[in-house]
Design an enzyme around this catalytic site. Structure first.
Site, PDB file in Angstrom:
ATOM      1  N   SER A  35       0.805  -1.202   0.000  1.00 22.22           N
ATOM      2  CA  SER A  35       0.000   0.000   0.000  1.00 22.22           C
ATOM      3  C   SER A  35       0.852   1.271   0.000  1.00 22.22           C
ATOM      4  CB  SER A  35      -0.955  -0.070   1.194  1.00 22.22           C
ATOM      5  OG  SER A  35      -2.064   0.749   1.007  1.00 22.22           O
ATOM      6  N   LYS A  60      -0.315  -4.043  -3.241  1.00 19.62           N
ATOM      7  CA  LYS A  60      -1.662  -3.587  -2.897  1.00 19.62           C
ATOM      8  C   LYS A  60      -1.817  -2.152  -3.367  1.00 19.62           C
ATOM      9  CE  LYS A  60      -5.025  -2.555   0.605  1.00 19.62           C
ATOM     10  NZ  LYS A  60      -5.449  -1.329  -0.062  1.00 19.62           N
TER      11      LYS A  60
END
Length: 141
Positions: A35, A60
């Site tokens: 992320s 991600k």
């Protein structure tokens, strides 16, 4: 004034030099890096500031939001997508390191929180700095 100031060193609020910008940075990533951490590492690399070492990251790249419906069920929507400063989509692909630490045997499969058990003595920082300056393409405007 649209002139951009060149930062030559990073300082604390009290003026102590933390890191001269001429020092090479290495960002370590592994399969659990995901992320915003992937975007942070990529931003340093894409802006010609750091090399990335370790393993391919998780990948991600989606930001999701859960909406509660009237009957109590949840609806999960993808509301945004992370891309690097050079517009590379990381979703499902991850970040490929510049130096594969797994191949050298010096990066553990996963880092323990607050403790890195890897040996950086083999890292040729001058070579990394030179390669970074030769190959780096700053972000497109």
């Amino acid at each position: 004034d649209n002139t951009k100031e060149t930062i030559t060193e990073y300082k604390t609020p009290r003026g102590k030099v933390i890191l001269p910008s001429s020092n090479p940075l290495v960002v370590w990533i592994d399969a659990n890096t995901a992320s915003a951490a992937e975007i942070f590492a990529s931003a340093l690399r894409d802006n010609c500031r750091a090399s990335i070492m370790g393993e391919r990251s998780f990948g991600k790249g989606l930001i999701q939001s859960a909406i509660t419906l009237d009957d109590g069920r949840k609806l999960v929507l993808t509301v945004a997508r992370y891309v690097t400063p050079n517009y590379n989509d990381i979703q499902g692909k991850g970040i490929v390191p510049d130096v594969d630490g797994a191949a050298t045997g010096s990066v553990p499969p996963s880092f323990m929180p607050n403790f890195i058990r890897s040996d950086t003595s083999y890292v040729k920082f001058d070579e990394l700095r030179e390669n970074l300056s030769k190959s780096c393409q700053p972000p497109r405007k």
